[in-house]
Design a protein around this motif. Structure first.
Motif, mmCIF file in Angstrom:
data_model
loop_
_atom_site.group_PDB
_atom_site.id
_atom_site.type_symbol
_atom_site.label_atom_id
_atom_site.label_comp_id
_atom_site.label_asym_id
_atom_site.label_seq_id
_atom_site.Cartn_x
_atom_site.Cartn_y
_atom_site.Cartn_z
ATOM 1 N N ARG A 1 0.829 -1.203 0.000
ATOM 2 C CA ARG A 1 0.000 0.000 0.000
ATOM 3 C C ARG A 1 0.869 1.261 0.000
ATOM 4 O O ARG A 1 0.618 2.206 -0.763
ATOM 5 C CB ARG A 1 -0.931 0.008 1.214
ATOM 6 C CG ARG A 1 -1.785 1.282 1.321
ATOM 7 C CD ARG A 1 -2.720 1.220 2.514
ATOM 8 N NE ARG A 1 -3.708 0.179 2.332
ATOM 9 C CZ ARG A 1 -4.825 0.329 1.635
ATOM 10 N NH1 ARG A 1 -5.092 1.489 1.043
ATOM 11 N NH2 ARG A 1 -5.675 -0.667 1.525
ATOM 12 N N GLY A 2 1.906 1.277 0.828
ATOM 13 C CA GLY A 2 2.777 2.448 0.897
ATOM 14 C C GLY A 2 3.464 2.716 -0.431
ATOM 15 O O GLY A 2 3.560 3.867 -0.882
ATOM 16 N N ALA A 3 3.939 1.650 -1.092
ATOM 17 C CA ALA A 3 4.602 1.810 -2.387
ATOM 18 C C ALA A 3 3.625 2.344 -3.434
ATOM 19 O O ALA A 3 3.967 3.227 -4.235
ATOM 20 C CB ALA A 3 5.187 0.476 -2.836
ATOM 21 N N CYS A 4 2.399 1.817 -3.419
ATOM 22 C CA CYS A 4 1.392 2.269 -4.383
ATOM 23 C C CYS A 4 1.010 3.729 -4.141
ATOM 24 O O CYS A 4 0.818 4.493 -5.096
ATOM 25 C CB CYS A 4 0.155 1.374 -4.301
ATOM 26 S SG CYS A 4 0.378 -0.262 -5.033
ATOM 27 N N GLU A 5 0.913 4.123 -2.888
ATOM 28 C CA GLU A 5 0.553 5.510 -2.582
ATOM 29 C C GLU A 5 1.666 6.472 -2.998
ATOM 30 O O GLU A 5 1.398 7.580 -3.476
ATOM 31 C CB GLU A 5 0.232 5.644 -1.100
ATOM 32 C CG GLU A 5 -1.096 4.978 -0.728
ATOM 33 C CD GLU A 5 -1.381 5.013 0.763
ATOM 34 O OE1 GLU A 5 -0.437 5.342 1.538
ATOM 35 O OE2 GLU A 5 -2.521 4.701 1.160
ATOM 36 N N GLN A 6 2.920 6.047 -2.831
ATOM 37 C CA GLN A 6 4.034 6.879 -3.292
ATOM 38 C C GLN A 6 4.016 7.021 -4.812
ATOM 39 O O GLN A 6 4.232 8.114 -5.352
ATOM 40 C CB GLN A 6 5.362 6.264 -2.843
ATOM 41 C CG GLN A 6 5.662 6.434 -1.366
ATOM 42 C CD GLN A 6 7.013 5.832 -1.016
ATOM 43 O OE1 GLN A 6 7.233 4.621 -1.148
ATOM 44 N NE2 GLN A 6 7.926 6.676 -0.579
ATOM 45 N N LEU A 7 3.771 5.909 -5.493
ATOM 46 C CA LEU A 7 3.669 5.947 -6.951
ATOM 47 C C LEU A 7 2.521 6.844 -7.379
ATOM 48 O O LEU A 7 2.644 7.633 -8.325
ATOM 49 C CB LEU A 7 3.470 4.525 -7.490
ATOM 50 C CG LEU A 7 3.139 4.375 -8.983
ATOM 51 C CD1 LEU A 7 4.185 5.046 -9.854
ATOM 52 C CD2 LEU A 7 3.011 2.898 -9.352
ATOM 53 N N ASN A 8 1.416 6.764 -6.670
ATOM 54 C CA ASN A 8 0.243 7.569 -7.004
ATOM 55 C C ASN A 8 0.556 9.063 -6.918
ATOM 56 O O ASN A 8 0.218 9.846 -7.820
ATOM 57 C CB ASN A 8 -0.898 7.221 -6.046
ATOM 58 C CG ASN A 8 -2.265 7.465 -6.641
ATOM 59 O OD1 ASN A 8 -2.653 6.780 -7.581
ATOM 60 N ND2 ASN A 8 -2.995 8.440 -6.111
ATOM 61 N N ALA A 9 1.229 9.462 -5.834
ATOM 62 C CA ALA A 9 1.558 10.878 -5.643
ATOM 63 C C ALA A 9 2.537 11.369 -6.709
ATOM 64 O O ALA A 9 2.390 12.475 -7.253
ATOM 65 C CB ALA A 9 2.144 11.084 -4.248
ATOM 66 N N ALA A 10 3.541 10.549 -7.014
ATOM 67 C CA ALA A 10 4.534 10.950 -8.016
ATOM 68 C C ALA A 10 3.908 11.040 -9.407
ATOM 69 O O ALA A 10 4.210 11.962 -10.182
ATOM 70 C CB ALA A 10 5.694 9.953 -8.013
ATOM 71 N N LEU A 11 3.024 10.102 -9.724
ATOM 72 C CA LEU A 11 2.368 10.121 -11.029
ATOM 73 C C LEU A 11 1.448 11.332 -11.157
ATOM 74 O O LEU A 11 1.338 11.927 -12.238
ATOM 75 C CB LEU A 11 1.580 8.824 -11.238
ATOM 76 C CG LEU A 11 0.829 8.682 -12.564
ATOM 77 C CD1 LEU A 11 1.768 8.842 -13.759
ATOM 78 C CD2 LEU A 11 0.108 7.332 -12.635
ATOM 79 N N ARG A 12 0.815 11.722 -10.066
ATOM 80 C CA ARG A 12 -0.051 12.906 -10.105
ATOM 81 C C ARG A 12 0.752 14.148 -10.511
ATOM 82 O O ARG A 12 0.282 14.983 -11.295
ATOM 83 C CB ARG A 12 -0.717 13.119 -8.750
ATOM 84 C CG ARG A 12 -1.629 14.351 -8.714
ATOM 85 C CD ARG A 12 -2.432 14.463 -7.441
ATOM 86 N NE ARG A 12 -3.520 13.491 -7.416
ATOM 87 C CZ ARG A 12 -3.558 12.417 -6.640
ATOM 88 N NH1 ARG A 12 -2.554 12.169 -5.808
ATOM 89 N NH2 ARG A 12 -4.573 11.582 -6.676
ATOM 90 N N GLU A 13 1.968 14.264 -10.001
ATOM 91 C CA GLU A 13 2.803 15.412 -10.350
ATOM 92 C C GLU A 13 3.201 15.375 -11.826
ATOM 93 O O GLU A 13 3.256 16.415 -12.488
ATOM 94 C CB GLU A 13 4.053 15.440 -9.466
ATOM 95 C CG GLU A 13 3.764 15.729 -8.005
ATOM 96 C CD GLU A 13 2.990 17.030 -7.817
ATOM 97 O OE1 GLU A 13 3.401 18.054 -8.415
ATOM 98 O OE2 GLU A 13 1.975 17.019 -7.091
ATOM 99 N N VAL A 14 3.484 14.190 -12.332
ATOM 100 C CA VAL A 14 3.826 14.060 -13.755
ATOM 101 C C VAL A 14 2.657 14.502 -14.622
ATOM 102 O O VAL A 14 2.818 15.282 -15.576
ATOM 103 C CB VAL A 14 4.219 12.604 -14.091
ATOM 104 C CG1 VAL A 14 4.293 12.401 -15.610
ATOM 105 C CG2 VAL A 14 5.549 12.247 -13.456
ATOM 106 N N LEU A 15 1.469 14.025 -14.301
ATOM 107 C CA LEU A 15 0.292 14.377 -15.097
ATOM 108 C C LEU A 15 -0.008 15.870 -15.014
ATOM 109 O O LEU A 15 -0.407 16.492 -16.003
ATOM 110 C CB LEU A 15 -0.910 13.555 -14.634
ATOM 111 C CG LEU A 15 -0.789 12.035 -14.818
ATOM 112 C CD1 LEU A 15 -2.033 11.329 -14.310
ATOM 113 C CD2 LEU A 15 -0.546 11.675 -16.281
ATOM 114 N N LYS A 16 0.199 16.456 -13.839
ATOM 115 C CA LYS A 16 -0.009 17.903 -13.691
ATOM 116 C C LYS A 16 0.926 18.691 -14.595
ATOM 117 O O LYS A 16 0.548 19.713 -15.175
ATOM 118 C CB LYS A 16 0.223 18.316 -12.235
ATOM 119 C CG LYS A 16 -0.932 18.041 -11.292
ATOM 120 C CD LYS A 16 -0.593 18.561 -9.902
ATOM 121 C CE LYS A 16 -1.724 18.292 -8.915
ATOM 122 N NZ LYS A 16 -1.365 18.759 -7.548
#
Length: 470
Positions: free
Chosen positions: A451-466
């Motif tokens: 879960r922690g790894a997925c949440e980190q990936l989620n946050a980083a991907l959000r910045e890329v998409l932004k």
């Protein structure tokens, strides 16, 4: 009596002359008939040629145009060669003064760098081989020409009903189509029949989808073995690729997860996506049925060496593995908690923005991908399926049909219902890097905090998409 004799001779002469005239008239009539038929044939041929030209050309390019037409591709001669034959045929028939220049076999790692440089310096090729993982990125940068208007004016034969809807969606960006599929691969589970037979384990279903992820893991556990008693596993039960996001996308979807939400936001904080990632981790570290490697090449080697019982891959491998030393078969992917999903992927033809001969490029695309005669010839020499459903039988050689009797069922019929193209969104290449940064420790090292790894990936991907939306 003399006059009668002269009259008789005169009549005979007249008859002979008349016969000669008749024969001459017959010859003239025959010759005239031949000339008429010949002229008619010329007219018919000319009409057929004109009709044929109107079928395959837009009518905007002069037939006597003199130009150099350039194509680039990463595919080697074995795959590009059959296509080149028909592209060359197109130019010889309709544009004999065009010089065809092709650069194929470019290394995959160098191909897109070269293409981007050519476009940036104002010297793009006329036609490019594109991959479904790259189209959205190139379209968003304005590097590709939309094909929607071309398709409206002169659609490919069978468009869109004879083409796969998932593929068309995969090459659509913000309502415009930027690529026309030129091949197709769909997923399956390859299995080594000899390993199943030696273990006394029944094969997975080959003519139905009546098996689950739990069934697959149970089979994998029975087939994972230390065959030489040295304390190390040397025969593995299952391989599902985690080396690239697209390789295991079907698993994520079968759990009800996804990489993005319907609104295009990161979806790795979704419990179902996390559950799918945990399943893939457990495959390596809890059930220990999969060989741990970041390399697809390692898994291909294991399967060819007869040391892997089941392998999630696609139909392209069928022809490649025809020479294997063991008996193998194919089964549909199993059902997950949310249903069944099947991988679909392909390459396409695209036209770069700034190409010097865009109309001509579209004509080439359409001819190469629509002409039934050329497609039959191309498909019969390749490992992939054709992009048109009606031509799928031509991909099946007698040898392949005998080896894989359920080929059409698994790769065509089920794919038409269940296959999905992974979401190759703008920023996908950065996403792949983030995938490795945050999930490689989970898959390769056994990191337990999924879960922690997925949440980190989620946050980083959000910045890329932004960054792409600014």
């Amino acid at each position: 009596m003399l006059w009668r004799s002269r009259l008789t001779r005169t009549r005979k002469l007249l008859v002979v002359k008349e016969e000669r005239m008749c024969r001459m008239n017959s010859k003239v009539a025959f010759v005239l008939g031949l000339l008429f038929v010949s002229a008619l044939s010329v007219l018919v041929c000319a009409e057929e040629q004109a009709s044929d030209r109107s079928l395959w050309t837009l009518g905007t390019v002069p037939p006597d145009i003199k130009t150099t037409f350039t194509i680039i591709s990463w595919e080697p001669i074995a795959k590009f060669g059959p296509r080149y034959k028909y592209i060359e045929q197109f130019f010889k028939t309709y544009y004999p003064n065009v010089t065809l220049k092709v650069d194929y076999g470019i290394d995959w790692d160098d191909y897109f760098t070269k293409l981007s440089t050519m476009i940036a310096t104002g010297n793009p090729p006329d036609l490019v081989w594109m991959h479904d993982t790259r189209v959205a990125d190139y379209a968003a940068r304005g590097a590709l020409l939309p094909l929607t208007e071309y398709i409206r004016k002169l659609p490919p034969l069978g468009w869109p009903d004879d083409w796969y809807e998932a593929q068309i969606r995969g090459y659509t960006y913000e309502g415009e189509i930027y690529g026309i599929p030129q091949d197709l691969v769909t997923g399956c589970i390859f299995f080594n029949k000899d390993l199943f037979d030696a273990a006394g384990v029944p094969y997975p279903p080959q003519w139905s989808t009546d098996w689950t992820f739990e069934d697959m893991i149970e089979l994998a556990r029975k087939l994972t073995r230390d065959t030489d008693g040295d304390g190390r596993i040397d025969q593995w039960g299952l391989a599902i690729g985690t080396w690239e996001p697209h390789a295991c996308y079907w698993v994520v979807r079968a759990f009800g997860g996804d990489y993005l939400t319907p609104e295009g936001e990161p979806n790795f904080d979704n419990p179902r996506t996390i559950e799918a990632i945990k399943f893939l981790r457990d495959m390596y570290h809890t059930w220990k049925v999969s060989y741990i490697t970041p390399s697809e090449v390692d898994i291909d080697r294991l399967f060819m060496e007869g040391k892997l019982a089941m392998y999630s891959k696609h139909n392209e491998r069928c022809s490649i593995w025809m020479g294997a030393s063991f008996n193998w078969g194919v089964a549909p992917e199993p059902r997950g908690p949310a249903g069944r999903c099947q991988f679909m992927g392909s390459s396409c033809w695209s036209i770069p923005k700034g190409a010097k001969n865009p109309d001509l490029a579209y004509e080439v695309i359409r001819y190469a991908l629509s002409n039934p005669d050329s497609l039959k010839g191309i498909v019969s020499t390749l490992h992939c399926l054709p992009p048109r459903k009606s031509l799928a039988p031509f991909a099946l050689s007698p040898e392949l049909a005998a080896k894989v009797p359920n080929y059409t069922y698994v790769f065509v019929e089920l794919a038409a219902k269940d296959a999905l193209v992974p979401p190759y969104f703008v920023g996908y290449e950065e996403f792949v890097s983030l995938w490795h940064r945050y999930l490689d420790p989970v898959f390769l090292l056994g990191e337990e905090d999924v879960r922690g790894a997925c949440e980190q990936l989620n946050a980083a991907l959000r910045e890329v998409l932004k960054s792409y939306r600014r």
